[in-house]
Write a protein that holds these residues in place. Structure first.
Motif, mmCIF file in Angstrom:
data_model
loop_
_atom_site.group_PDB
_atom_site.id
_atom_site.type_symbol
_atom_site.label_atom_id
_atom_site.label_comp_id
_atom_site.label_asym_id
_atom_site.label_seq_id
_atom_site.Cartn_x
_atom_site.Cartn_y
_atom_site.Cartn_z
ATOM 1 N N GLU A 116 0.858 -1.294 -0.054
ATOM 2 C CA GLU A 116 -0.068 0.007 0.095
ATOM 3 C C GLU A 116 0.806 1.313 -0.081
ATOM 4 O O GLU A 116 0.593 2.410 -0.559
ATOM 5 N N GLN A 117 2.033 1.341 0.654
ATOM 6 C CA GLN A 117 2.914 2.382 0.878
ATOM 7 C C GLN A 117 3.708 2.521 -0.519
ATOM 8 O O GLN A 117 3.920 3.591 -1.125
ATOM 9 N N LEU A 118 4.020 1.464 -1.225
ATOM 10 C CA LEU A 118 4.539 1.572 -2.530
ATOM 11 C C LEU A 118 3.626 2.125 -3.439
ATOM 12 O O LEU A 118 4.097 3.069 -4.431
ATOM 13 N N TYR A 119 2.522 1.756 -3.520
ATOM 14 C CA TYR A 119 1.487 2.193 -4.263
ATOM 15 C C TYR A 119 1.128 3.543 -4.149
ATOM 16 O O TYR A 119 1.297 4.574 -5.069
ATOM 17 N N TRP A 120 1.063 4.356 -2.768
ATOM 18 C CA TRP A 120 0.716 5.508 -2.589
ATOM 19 C C TRP A 120 2.079 6.461 -2.901
ATOM 20 O O TRP A 120 1.862 7.431 -3.646
ATOM 21 N N ILE A 121 3.217 5.900 -2.955
ATOM 22 C CA ILE A 121 4.398 6.698 -3.248
ATOM 23 C C ILE A 121 4.371 6.838 -4.759
ATOM 24 O O ILE A 121 4.880 8.005 -5.423
#
Length: 370
Positions: A116-121
């Motif tokens: 989820e964090q990779l997607y947001w970045i």
């Protein structure tokens, strides 16, 4: 207590004035050749990480184990990410190492972030860090492909990376004959296209990329123009198409339109007679009760050359495009507005049925259809 509050307030005001005067004096160096003070580095990294974790907290990741999704992300990573973040078969570009902060070498550090964090970045980027936001903000589906690939990057060897990012670098004899007609930059551009779509336009048969082989040249040319202008949003395709001139677009469209002999992957394994019947009905008659027109009206054998053929196209690609039209994320062109209206009231069951129907058809099967 009142006196204490006044003292605290005065100290804060003096600190603020001092900070302003220090910044105004220009004594603090903003040069990328000189690192931040250690407390400044710690503060910025702490603020960045906490911001990403907070904003990604309520994001739910879809299933990221689809091999086609991983390969789609790998195709973008090689051009859009590897120059700054490195790859298993290559180090970072020397220029990126002199950025401040320096982009992390992702093969070693990607494990520090969850999907989820990779997607947001990937979707939003990071301010003042050289990390851009996704070029097509309406296409929030594309950053998930990058996140799916990044999950696999940890521990990946060079051979696996090249297989995912470059595909099979094979070329049939008839394709080589058509390439011999190309020269200079056009040939080099085609080699770049072939990394994802193959030289024959079959997209390596994985379903990660749409089949281009045998499409009308006018449709392919108009698609490249729409990508280049942003009228058809895509963070994958717009950076590739934006630098092409008209002659190169025409040459690429003509090349892939001639690849009519490209092999088809196995048809989807669908045995449910109701799904097959529903797909055939939508293709030939539509669903008048829901205001859905027949697909064959525009995509049949006598179609306008600006419309694509759906016969033999990957079912996943057709379904994804229909969902994008429903969300209003497929672009704003005259033809797209027609398709958005046609797809608006399709149910998920209908999307799957019609996608499977066209994926099972081979172009020669409809050659004699009215």
């Amino acid at each position: 207590m009142r006196r204490l509050l006044m003292i605290v307030g005065a100290v804060l005001v003096l600190q603020a004035v001092g900070a302003f005067l220090f910044a105004w004096s220009g004594l603090y160096s903003v040069a990328a050749s000189k690192d931040h003070w250690p407390p400044t580095t710690w503060f910025l990294e702490m603020a960045m990480r906490n911001s990403i974790e907070t904003h990604a907290m309520f994001i739910d990741a879809p299933d990221l184990n689809d091999p086609a999704l991983v390969q789609r992300g790998a195709g973008h990573y090689e051009d859009g990410c590897a120059p700054c973040h490195g790859a298993p078969d290559a180090t970072r570009n020397p220029i990126s190492r002199h950025m401040l902060p320096a982009p992390p070498y992702l093969p070693d550090t990607v494990k520090d972030w969850n999907p989820e964090q990779l997607y947001w970045i990937t979707l939003h980027g990071i301010k003042y860090a050289g990390m851009p936001a996704w070029p097509a903000q309406r296409r929030d589906d594309e950053p998930w492909a990058v996140a799916a690939f990044l999950r696999r990057l940890d521990g990946m060897d060079a051979a696996e990376y090249r297989r995912l990012a470059f595909g099979e670098e094979t070329m049939a004899a008839d394709t080589r004959a058509t390439m011999d007609e190309l020269e200079g930059p056009i040939e080099e551009t085609l080699r770049n296209c072939a990394r994802c779509h193959g030289y024959d336009g079959a997209g390596h048969g994985t379903g990660a990329f749409p089949r281009l082989s045998g499409q009308k040249a006018d449709y392919l040319y108009e698609s490249l123009r729409a990508y280049a202008s942003g009228a058809r949003p895509s963070g994958f395709m717009q950076p590739m198409a934006a630098g092409l001139d008209e002659a190169t677009m025409r040459a690429l469209a003509d090349h892939y339109a001639r690849q009519t002999g490209a092999p088809h992957p196995p048809a989807p394994d669908e045995s449910d007679p109701q799904t097959l019947e529903l797909g055939a009905k939508l293709a030939t008659a539509g669903d008048p009760q829901r205001g859905v027109p027949a697909c064959s009206g525009c995509h049949g054998p006598n179609r306008d050359p600006r419309y694509p053929s759906l016969d033999g196209q990957h079912a996943g690609y057709i379904a994804d495009q229909l969902r994008l039209w429903q969300k209003g994320a497929r672009g704003d062109t005259p033809l797209s507005r027609i398709m958005a209206a046609a797809a608006r009231d399709l149910t998920e069951e209908q999307i799957r049925a019609v996608s499977v129907h066209y994926a099972r058809i081979r172009p020669q099967q409809t050659a004699g259809a009215p």
